[in-house]
Design an enzyme around this catalytic site. Structure first.
Site, PDB file in Angstrom:
ATOM      1  N   CYS A 113       0.816  -1.232   0.000  1.00 44.79           N
ATOM      2  CA  CYS A 113       0.000   0.000   0.000  1.00 44.79           C
ATOM      3  C   CYS A 113       0.841   1.270   0.000  1.00 44.79           C
ATOM      4  O   CYS A 113       0.344   2.341  -0.335  1.00 44.79           O
ATOM      5  CB  CYS A 113      -0.947  -0.007   1.191  1.00 44.79           C
ATOM      6  SG  CYS A 113      -2.090  -1.387   1.144  1.00 44.79           S
ATOM      7  N   HIS A 250      -3.384   7.320   2.080  1.00 44.52           N
ATOM      8  CA  HIS A 250      -3.763   6.002   1.571  1.00 44.52           C
ATOM      9  C   HIS A 250      -5.167   5.696   2.087  1.00 44.52           C
ATOM     10  O   HIS A 250      -5.479   5.943   3.245  1.00 44.52           O
ATOM     11  CB  HIS A 250      -2.759   4.962   2.066  1.00 44.52           C
ATOM     12  CG  HIS A 250      -3.207   3.550   1.830  1.00 44.52           C
ATOM     13  ND1 HIS A 250      -3.684   3.136   0.610  1.00 44.52           N
ATOM     14  CD2 HIS A 250      -3.280   2.473   2.658  1.00 44.52           C
ATOM     15  CE1 HIS A 250      -4.025   1.856   0.700  1.00 44.52           C
ATOM     16  NE2 HIS A 250      -3.798   1.439   1.935  1.00 44.52           N
ATOM     17  N   ASN A 280     -10.120  -0.141  -0.588  1.00 46.75           N
ATOM     18  CA  ASN A 280      -8.655  -0.052  -0.492  1.00 46.75           C
ATOM     19  C   ASN A 280      -8.060  -0.597  -1.796  1.00 46.75           C
ATOM     20  O   ASN A 280      -8.126  -1.795  -2.056  1.00 46.75           O
ATOM     21  CB  ASN A 280      -8.193  -0.865   0.717  1.00 46.75           C
ATOM     22  CG  ASN A 280      -6.687  -0.809   0.906  1.00 46.75           C
ATOM     23  OD1 ASN A 280      -5.940  -0.357   0.041  1.00 46.75           O
ATOM     24  ND2 ASN A 280      -6.224  -1.289   2.055  1.00 46.75           N
TER      25      ASN A 280
HETATM   26  O1  UT7 Z   1      -3.949  -1.079   3.376  1.00 46.89           O
HETATM   27  C1  UT7 Z   1      -3.093  -1.774   4.203  1.00 46.89           C
HETATM   28  C2  UT7 Z   1      -3.409  -1.545   5.585  1.00 46.89           C
HETATM   29  N1  UT7 Z   1      -4.579  -2.280   5.999  1.00 46.89           N
HETATM   30  C3  UT7 Z   1      -5.354  -1.694   6.845  1.00 46.89           C
HETATM   31  O2  UT7 Z   1      -5.143  -0.562   7.137  1.00 46.89           O
HETATM   32  C4  UT7 Z   1      -6.453  -2.481   7.503  1.00 46.89           C
HETATM   33  C5  UT7 Z   1      -6.360  -2.225   8.948  1.00 46.89           C
HETATM   34  N2  UT7 Z   1      -7.404  -2.846   9.727  1.00 46.89           N
HETATM   35  C6  UT7 Z   1      -8.690  -2.436   9.656  1.00 46.89           C
HETATM   36  O3  UT7 Z   1      -9.036  -1.569   8.879  1.00 46.89           O
HETATM   37  C7  UT7 Z   1      -9.667  -3.056  10.623  1.00 46.89           C
HETATM   38  O4  UT7 Z   1      -8.963  -3.798  11.591  1.00 46.89           O
HETATM   39  C8  UT7 Z   1     -10.714  -3.944   9.941  1.00 46.89           C
HETATM   40  C9  UT7 Z   1     -11.663  -3.094   9.140  1.00 46.89           C
HETATM   41  C10 UT7 Z   1     -10.040  -4.961   9.056  1.00 46.89           C
HETATM   42  C11 UT7 Z   1     -11.550  -4.676  11.000  1.00 46.89           C
HETATM   43  O5  UT7 Z   1     -12.134  -3.743  11.902  1.00 46.89           O
HETATM   44  P1  UT7 Z   1     -12.005  -3.971  13.469  1.00 46.89           P
HETATM   45  O6  UT7 Z   1     -12.798  -2.929  14.100  1.00 46.89           O
HETATM   46  O7  UT7 Z   1     -10.545  -4.058  13.800  1.00 46.89           O
HETATM   47  O8  UT7 Z   1     -12.736  -5.344  13.662  1.00 46.89           O
HETATM   48  P2  UT7 Z   1     -12.177  -6.719  14.254  1.00 46.89           P
HETATM   49  O9  UT7 Z   1     -11.172  -7.333  13.340  1.00 46.89           O
HETATM   50  O10 UT7 Z   1     -11.778  -6.465  15.658  1.00 46.89           O
HETATM   51  O11 UT7 Z   1     -13.472  -7.608  14.208  1.00 46.89           O
HETATM   52  C12 UT7 Z   1     -14.640  -7.295  14.986  1.00 46.89           C
HETATM   53  C13 UT7 Z   1     -15.713  -8.344  14.722  1.00 46.89           C
HETATM   54  C14 UT7 Z   1     -15.182  -9.767  14.801  1.00 46.89           C
HETATM   55  O12 UT7 Z   1     -16.158 -10.570  15.416  1.00 46.89           O
HETATM   56  P3  UT7 Z   1     -15.991 -11.017  16.955  1.00 46.89           P
HETATM   57  O13 UT7 Z   1     -14.695 -11.768  17.012  1.00 46.89           O
HETATM   58  O14 UT7 Z   1     -15.959  -9.731  17.730  1.00 46.89           O
HETATM   59  O15 UT7 Z   1     -17.216 -11.849  17.175  1.00 46.89           O
HETATM   60  C15 UT7 Z   1     -15.036 -10.177  13.364  1.00 46.89           C
HETATM   61  O16 UT7 Z   1     -15.171 -11.565  13.169  1.00 46.89           O
HETATM   62  O17 UT7 Z   1     -16.215  -8.197  13.408  1.00 46.89           O
HETATM   63  C16 UT7 Z   1     -16.194  -9.440  12.723  1.00 46.89           C
HETATM   64  N3  UT7 Z   1     -15.994  -9.224  11.302  1.00 46.89           N
HETATM   65  C17 UT7 Z   1     -17.013  -8.978  10.458  1.00 46.89           C
HETATM   66  N4  UT7 Z   1     -18.331  -8.876  10.649  1.00 46.89           N
HETATM   67  C18 UT7 Z   1     -19.092  -8.597   9.574  1.00 46.89           C
HETATM   68  C19 UT7 Z   1     -14.842  -9.198  10.610  1.00 46.89           C
HETATM   69  N5  UT7 Z   1     -15.091  -8.935   9.309  1.00 46.89           N
HETATM   70  C20 UT7 Z   1     -16.425  -8.801   9.201  1.00 46.89           C
HETATM   71  C21 UT7 Z   1     -17.263  -8.511   8.113  1.00 46.89           C
HETATM   72  N6  UT7 Z   1     -18.577  -8.417   8.355  1.00 46.89           N
HETATM   73  N7  UT7 Z   1     -16.811  -8.315   6.872  1.00 46.89           N
END
Ligand code: UT7
Length: 323
Positions: A113, A250, A280
């Protein structure tokens, strides 16, 4: 003093739009979750015949047209991508050929990225070093082709597209009032290589592989890393946040963008956001956002513009330039 000035810009997106609603029928997700956690509402997905090289070529042609130039005027092509058409030759050479350009040289940079920030920094070094007068810098990706479409934690986040700029050597006074790139700050740290990676490759599995990410871990590091390089960019020039006209980050996640701007005291009206429209697009996200804001008249000649990115590796970096 020689400066690398942006002379033209262009974009290209695949024909097909994939909405959050459509994703609801593919994996266990919801429009509400995606919008709330990321700010993404839709993304573009490459179809048959659309590849990183074809998208990059279209963005390059638009940038050349806007600059009033032709491929004959370009010395070097740098393509930032992690999704090349082939393992080799470089996508940059493919685009060089598509443009009918058979002079100069072309190569890819791979910093995920952060690729466009690395590409601009490399082009600036060639220009200031007198090795090139005009460099086409392209960020082009087809991440849809390396996604695991059964993994809801990654497949909802990424999209395809390309953006390009032409950088040109112009004489400056050597002050921060000059147009062009004023400073570039690059960093990487391979200690984090298992947090965002592709689980395949020519030398390991012999396959292309799929993107894997520990989203929460990446998120945890993102704001700190981004703000560190931005502070370094301002320190290197003696400019301050108050001098900034536009932050073009980004486009990974609206929460990371807002969090970084807030930490630095940059008002949100000065932040260009396109993650809602494009998702992204990795190395393509900054040139897509930059060209969008320049085309609609927000970014004007003389504006101080800050580019920043963080991604797999980890790699991260910032470029401060005057438009
Ligand atoms: O470009 C390169 C750099 N990449 C990034 O910058 C990405 C960085 N990370 C992020 O943007 C975020 O961490 C995410 C958007 C990927 C995830 O957001 P989060 O607030 O960190 O969520 P999380 O991973 O802590 O997940 C929260 C919950 C989980 O369920 P439990 O374990 O709390 O029951 C996930 O399983 O959300 C669940 N989850 C989803 N639910 C519905 C994960 N993906 C999804 C989804 N739809 N697509």
């Amino acid at each position: 003093m020689i400066r690398s000035v942006v002379r033209g810009f262009g974009t290209s997106l695949p024909k097909r739009v994939l909405t959050n609603r459509e994703l609801e029928s593919m994996v266990d997700t919801s429009d509400e979750w995606i919008v709330q956690r990321t700010g993404i509402r839709q993304r573009y997905i490459a179809g048959e015949g659309e590849t990183t090289a074809s998208l990059g070529e279209a963005a390059a042609r638009e940038a050349l047209d806007r600059a009033g130039l032709t491929p004959a005027d370009i010395d070097v092509i740098i393509v930032a991508t992690s999704t090349p058409d082939n393992t080799f030759p470089a996508t940059a050479v493919n685009i060089q050929n598509r443009l009918g350009m058979h002079h100069g040289f072309a190569f890819d940079v791979q910093a995920v990225c952060s690729g466009f920030v690395y590409g601009v920094t490399t082009a600036d070094a060639y220009i200031r070093g007198g090795l090139a007068r005009r460099v086409l810098v392209i960020g082009a990706e087809t991440f849809s082709r390396i996604l695991d479409w059964t993994d809801r934690t990654t497949c909802v986040l990424f999209g395809d597209g390309a953006g390009a700029i032409v950088l040109e050597a112009q004489e400056g006074e050597g002050t921060v009032a000059d147009r062009g790139v004023l400073t570039a700050q690059l960093r990487s740290d391979g200690a984090h290589l298992d947090k965002l990676y592709v689980d395949g490759g020519p030398s390991t599995t012999g396959t292309v592989g799929h993107l894997r990410m520990e989203g929460r871990e990446v998120f945890k590091h993102a704001v700190g890393m981004i703000t560190d390089v931005i502070v370094a960019a301002f320190d290197a020039t003696g400019l301050s946040i108050e001098d900034l006209d536009w932050l073009v980050p980004h486009q990974a996640n609206r929460r990371i963008i807002d969090g970084s701007a807030k930490k630095l005291g940059i008002p949100l009206e000065k932040v260009v956001v396109t993650v809602d429209l494009h998702g992204n697009t990795s190395a393509a996200s900054i040139p897509l956002a930059l060209a969008t804001a320049a085309a609609d008249g927000r970014i004007k000649e003389g504006d101080l513009v800050l580019l920043e990115a963080m991604g797999g590796g980890f790699t991260w970096g910032a470029v401060l330039l005057r438009w």
